[in-house]
Design an enzyme around this catalytic site. Structure first.
Site, PDB file in Angstrom:
ATOM      1  CG  HIS A 222      -1.828   1.179   1.308  1.00 46.31           C
ATOM      2  ND1 HIS A 222      -3.093   1.199   0.774  1.00 46.31           N
ATOM      3  CD2 HIS A 222      -1.644   2.414   1.858  1.00 46.31           C
ATOM      4  CE1 HIS A 222      -3.651   2.379   0.995  1.00 46.31           C
ATOM      5  NE2 HIS A 222      -2.791   3.133   1.652  1.00 46.31           N
ATOM      6  CD  GLU A 223       1.564   3.642   3.671  1.00 48.11           C
ATOM      7  OE1 GLU A 223       1.828   4.701   3.049  1.00 48.11           O
ATOM      8  OE2 GLU A 223       0.526   3.495   4.339  1.00 48.11           O
TER       9      GLU A 223
ATOM     10  CG  HIS B 186       0.341   6.210  -0.788  1.00 52.06           C
ATOM     11  ND1 HIS B 186      -0.732   6.698  -1.491  1.00 52.06           N
ATOM     12  CD2 HIS B 186      -0.178   5.593   0.313  1.00 52.06           C
ATOM     13  CE1 HIS B 186      -1.859   6.392  -0.856  1.00 52.06           C
ATOM     14  NE2 HIS B 186      -1.542   5.715   0.237  1.00 52.06           N
TER      15      HIS B 186
END
Length: 461
Positions: free
Chosen positions: A21-22, A25
């Site tokens: 997920h990170e 980003h």
């Protein structure tokens, strides 16, 4: 040992999901020219730190591992300290609204892409699933009205107005195809083979409500896995089953002359005969294997905690042994199926959350870290395919959760950017603070409910 497996599986699951997920980003932020100051797995006191000499990004593993974050250069988060003029073009807040939108959306998108890859891997390596053999349906169900008698093997599904059918390879495949048709309120035709050849069975799914499309979806239709053996797995002390002489290993062939091969139909019949004697046709194991005996049993009358009505119970633990098949797909087909399965689960998650918001579904469906750890351990013990499927499911849930339009989540920020794109004005800091407090309250409330549900499942109250 089981606790150790659960903790290890939970740590691996959370670690993988947070990193993916990170990194979504992070990678899009770098692609958009934003300077990333810190990539942290976990919150709180850093346990490990490393600064990349190339990018200047600080990579951190922190003490509290339930989450993570990517900190980017932003004029609004410097505490009043000025940013050097040469670094201003790298500030997040200086980028266009669509670049900021892409950076924030990249986290949930990464979770969906991970789910697609994991499902594709499971489909490509092969998985053992129950065969799509239908058991004799209960009366007045859609399956009974369609003409199923039991023993048919479903081989295809098509919409009523289409000529070509999609092939059905397993029970899970059948369930997902019917679930998609139910969401779209379609009439479908099932093609099934039996000893007499192939026949078509029409299913009208247009009348199903959102409440009907749940974990027990197939049972609502009257569809249960068939062609198997219904076995007694255990007997409770002092129960009607023990008094009648049932023992673990007994195979239940019929009840009052009605053939039975799945637990759902058998349990429904027993429930409807509280205090009334029923006769079971039982095949014994051991030396008398294959010998059929009649066992007379009187289901004990008990109050149902849900309906408050008196129902029958015999106190036997049941297990169904159904025929299974090994299902394996090619690389391209695996990716297509992975994408479809991810889409179906994401849509189902959104609709389920919407039903909980309007009160059509119970908040008991929310789960927290304790339940996730429990299922992580169970799936890990079942093998790699089960664990990868579990990981894909949680990744989808994480992606959907983060896209909800709740401030403090990615979806809340995306909503701000959509407003900015439409109006040409940035949502003021004052309103963002108000929304952030409201969003934080929502997250705290949802977390409290999920934790309460975890504890309720753990201590059975």
């Amino acid at each position: 040992m089981n606790l150790l497996i659960e903790l290890l599986a939970f740590a691996v699951a959370i670690g993988v999901l947070v990193v993916v997920h990170e990194y979504g980003h992070y990678s899009v932020a770098r692609w958009c020219g934003v300077k990333v100051l810190r990539f942290s797995i976990g919150f709180g006191k850093p346990l490990f730190q490393w600064v990349s000499p190339k990018t200047g990004t600080e990579w951190t593993i922190a003490a509290l591992p339930l989450g993570g974050y990517v900190k980017m250069l932003d004029e609004r988060e410097t505490g009043g300290a000025p940013i050097p003029a040469e670094s201003l073009p790298q500030a997040f807040n200086r980028k266009s609204v669509w670049r900021r939108f892409a950076i924030v959306a990249a986290g949930p998108v990464a979770n969906f892409l991970l789910a697609i890859v994991l499902f594709a891997l499971v489909f490509a390596t092969g998985v053992t699933e129950p065969a799509a053999i239908v058991a004799a349906p209960a009366s007045n169900t859609l399956a009974a009205k369609a003409g199923f008698e039991g023993g048919e093997t479903v081989v295809g599904v098509r919409a009523e107005n289409e000529a070509e059918s999609e092939s059905v390879r397993s029970w899970s495949d059948l369930r997902w195809k019917l679930l998609g048709a139910a969401f779209d309120h379609k009439r479908v035709v099932l093609s099934a083979k039996d000893a007499h050849g192939t026949s078509d069975f029409q299913f009208d799914l247009r009348g199903l409500t959102e409440k009907d499309v749940d974990d027990d979806f197939m049972s609502h239709l009257g569809l249960e896995p068939g062609g198997g053996k219904l076995m007694v797995a255990g007997v409770q002390p002092g129960s009607a089953a023990q008094q009648a002489g049932l023992v673990a290993g007994d195979r239940l062939r019929a009840v009052d002359g009605i053939p039975t091969e799945n637990a759902t139909a058998f349990i429904a019949y027993v429930k409807s005969h509280a205090g009334q004697p029923v006769t079971l046709k039982v095949e014994r194991g051991g030396q008398s294997a294959g010998k059929l005996e009649d066992v007379r049993i009187v289901p004990q009358s008990q109050r149902d905690e849900v309906t408050g009505q008196q129902i029958g119970r015999i106190g036997a633990e049941l297990a169904t042994q159904v025929p299974s098949i090994d299902v394996r797909y090619g690389p391209l087909e695996s990716l297509q199926l992975g994408a479809r399965r991810t889409w179906d689960l994401a849509v189902y998650s959104v609709r389920m959350f919407g039903r909980m918001v309007i009160g059509e579904a119970s908040l008991k469906n929310l789960s927290g870290p304790v339940t996730i750890a429990d299922y992580a351990g169970k799936s890990a013990r079942l093998g790699p395919s089960a664990f990868l499927s579990f990981l894909a499911l949680v990744s989808i849930s994480l992606g959907v959760l983060n896209l909800l339009p709740i401030p403090v989540l990615d979806g809340g920020h995306l909503l701000y950017y959509l407003v900015e794109a439409v109006t040409g004005k940035v949502v003021s800091d004052r309103w963002q603070l108000v929304f952030q407090r409201a969003g934080l309250a929502c997250i705290v409330a949802l977390s409290a409910i999920a934790l309460f549900n975890d504890l309720a499942r753990l201590i059975h109250f």
